[in-house]
Scaffold this active site. Structure first.
Site, PDB file in Angstrom:
ATOM      1  N   LYS A  78      -0.225  13.117  -6.902  1.00 26.53           N
ATOM      2  CA  LYS A  78       0.136  13.086  -5.474  1.00 26.53           C
ATOM      3  C   LYS A  78       1.291  14.014  -5.115  1.00 26.53           C
ATOM      4  O   LYS A  78       1.358  14.515  -4.005  1.00 26.53           O
ATOM      5  CB  LYS A  78       0.489  11.654  -5.063  1.00 26.53           C
ATOM      6  CG  LYS A  78       1.790  11.169  -5.689  1.00 26.53           C
ATOM      7  CD  LYS A  78       2.147   9.753  -5.273  1.00 26.53           C
ATOM      8  CE  LYS A  78       3.546   9.415  -5.778  1.00 26.53           C
ATOM      9  NZ  LYS A  78       3.754   8.026  -6.082  1.00 26.53           N
ATOM     10  N   ARG A  86       9.211  -2.920  -3.303  1.00 27.06           N
ATOM     11  CA  ARG A  86       8.170  -2.196  -2.580  1.00 27.06           C
ATOM     12  C   ARG A  86       6.921  -3.069  -2.717  1.00 27.06           C
ATOM     13  O   ARG A  86       6.980  -4.229  -2.342  1.00 27.06           O
ATOM     14  CB  ARG A  86       7.995  -0.769  -3.122  1.00 27.06           C
ATOM     15  CG  ARG A  86       7.322   0.145  -2.082  1.00 27.06           C
ATOM     16  CD  ARG A  86       7.202   1.594  -2.512  1.00 27.06           C
ATOM     17  NE  ARG A  86       6.240   1.789  -3.590  1.00 27.06           N
ATOM     18  CZ  ARG A  86       5.927   2.980  -4.099  1.00 27.06           C
ATOM     19  NH1 ARG A  86       6.495   4.071  -3.629  1.00 27.06           N
ATOM     20  NH2 ARG A  86       5.044   3.085  -5.068  1.00 27.06           N
TER      21      ARG A  86
HETATM   22  C1  LIG Z   1       4.321   7.957  -7.270  1.00 28.94           C
HETATM   23  C2  LIG Z   1       3.951   6.843  -8.140  1.00 28.94           C
HETATM   24  C3  LIG Z   1       3.944   7.028  -9.519  1.00 28.94           C
HETATM   25  C4  LIG Z   1       4.402   8.311 -10.195  1.00 28.94           C
HETATM   26  O1  LIG Z   1       5.784   8.479 -10.027  1.00 28.94           O
HETATM   27  P1  LIG Z   1       6.579   9.680 -10.736  1.00 28.94           P
HETATM   28  O2  LIG Z   1       8.001   9.374 -10.461  1.00 28.94           O
HETATM   29  O3  LIG Z   1       6.129  10.934 -10.052  1.00 28.94           O
HETATM   30  O4  LIG Z   1       6.255   9.680 -12.168  1.00 28.94           O
HETATM   31  C5  LIG Z   1       3.529   5.957 -10.297  1.00 28.94           C
HETATM   32  N1  LIG Z   1       3.141   4.788  -9.747  1.00 28.94           N
HETATM   33  C6  LIG Z   1       3.139   4.577  -8.418  1.00 28.94           C
HETATM   34  C7  LIG Z   1       2.706   3.256  -7.891  1.00 28.94           C
HETATM   35  C8  LIG Z   1       3.547   5.598  -7.572  1.00 28.94           C
HETATM   36  O5  LIG Z   1       3.563   5.380  -6.253  1.00 28.94           O
END
Ligand SMILES: *Cc1c(COP(=O)(O)O)cnc(C)c1O
Length: 358
Positions: free
Chosen positions: A36, A131
């Site tokens: 993402k 969250r």
């Molecule tokens: C964005 C996200 C990740 C990945 O996070 P990074 O800090 O980019 O490794 C993993 N799990 C969830 C639920 C996320 O929203």
């Protein structure tokens, strides 16, 4: 080349991911590659699927549909808890998704039943970052509700997240209570869960080899770690990963000596503050054809350390060039290293050309 451009060093990024997969593997931990942060380009997804990760995870179902329909052959995980309005697509295109709402899960169960299609969910658990996720004391209630769902909707496991809303870091205690949540589900449903997904990049990568993760944590979802070779919370370059993964380049369209003090009466800025200026006499000032429509300008780091970002509007970034050893001319290109938010914004902007090198 057409500017501004986001140059992505594909080999470096893939090497980062292979190193993460190898280190996590030694601890019995599988890795899901999160796309993402860079808007899931299919070129990257194809290569990523061959690094040893066991799934690609993204927060947007649109990104998952794009990658899947372009022929990327790997399981897909939706890691943003789904909207009720997108469940049909989630069941159709994602193999796994995170869930934290009983009614949404029930709706999903009906969809799986009607389509006669299997889908797997990970129950999201909130151990304190506040969250998404069920609170720890909800484990039994959740398990009881899960007894009633369609056999097409499988409970694949549990997932916990840290440092995204409140900056809360994982600890041995919080991970243990997360595991206890999962084990409560297991005993209530008399089954074994496949996945205990213990978090994202944060401290996970730096702590991997310190026996930080309890035995049952067998998965991590990693984005920033392989894309930038670092973590933000805490802000730290991971020494065994490479940080030179991408650059943003923009073109100088004006260079002129100008006063550092604006001339005339100054209005309140859009943030309702009166901007303050220090009079440093006349200095060399450059304008780059890149602005907030292209990237979160404040999150860029100039590679020429003598370039200082002064401010930006939608289409112009203003820089101080007075201390530069190079004498820049209009038409020259300046290079910047993006942080996570700059990468995110540049990758979503239609005005930024994306180029994959090596
Ligand atoms: C964005 C996200 C990740 C990945 O996070 P990074 O800090 O980019 O490794 C993993 N799990 C969830 C639920 C996320 O929203």
């Amino acid at each position: 080349m057409s500017y501004p451009v986001l140059l992505i060093h594909m080999n470096v990024i893939m090497d980062n991911m292979k190193k993460i997969v190898a280190r996590a593997g030694k601890q019995g931990i599988s890795v899901w590659g999160v796309t993402k942060g860079i808007s899931a380009p299919v070129e990257l997804a194809h290569r990523l699927s061959e690094t040893g990760i066991t799934a690609i995870a993204d927060s947007r179902i649109l990104n998952i549909i794009k990658m899947k329909t372009s022929g990327v052959k790997i399981p897909f995980v939706l890691i943003r808890i789904p909207m009720r309005s997108e469940l049909e697509d989630v069941v159709q295109y994602a193999d796994y998704s995170l869930a934290s709402d009983i009614e949404t899960i029930n709706e999903m169960s009906h969809i799986c039943e009607r389509r006669r299609q299997e889908h797997k969910i990970l129950i999201a658990v909130d151990v304190g970052d506040l969250r998404e996720g069920f609170m720890l004391n909800e484990a039994e209630i959740v398990a009881k509700k899960m007894r009633k769902i369609s056999p097409f909707l499988k409970i694949a496991g549990v997932a916990v997240n840290f440092a995204c809303a409140s900056g809360v870091l994982p600890s041995v205690e919080s991970l243990n209570s997360f595991i206890k949540f999962g084990e409560t589900i297991e005993s209530e449903l008399s089954c074994k869960l496949e996945v205990f997904s213990g978090g994202a990049s944060t401290v996970s990568l730096t702590e991997l080899e310190n026996n930080f993760f309890p035995q049952r944590v067998n998965n991590l979802r990693i984005g920033q770690g392989y894309l930038l070779g670092k973590t933000t919370i805490p802000d730290f370059n991971i020494p065994w990963l490479c940080q030179n993964t991408m650059e943003i380049k923009a073109e100088l369209v004006e260079i002129r000596k100008k006063p550092t003090l604006p001339i005339g009466k100054i209005a309140l800025s859009s943030s309702r503050e009166i901007p303050v200026f220090e009079d440093r006499g006349e200095r060399l000032r450059g304008i780059l054809a890149i602005g907030t429509q292209d990237v979160t300008v404040s999150k860029l780091l100039p590679l020429d350390e003598n370039v200082k970002i002064i401010t930006a509007s939608s289409d112009h970034m203003i820089v101080d060039l007075e201390d530069c050893l190079v004498s820049y001319r209009t038409g020259d290109i300046l290079t910047f290293r993006p942080n996570y938010h700059a990468m995110l914004s540049a990758s979503t902007s239609v005005y930024v050309t994306k180029i994959f090198v090596d």
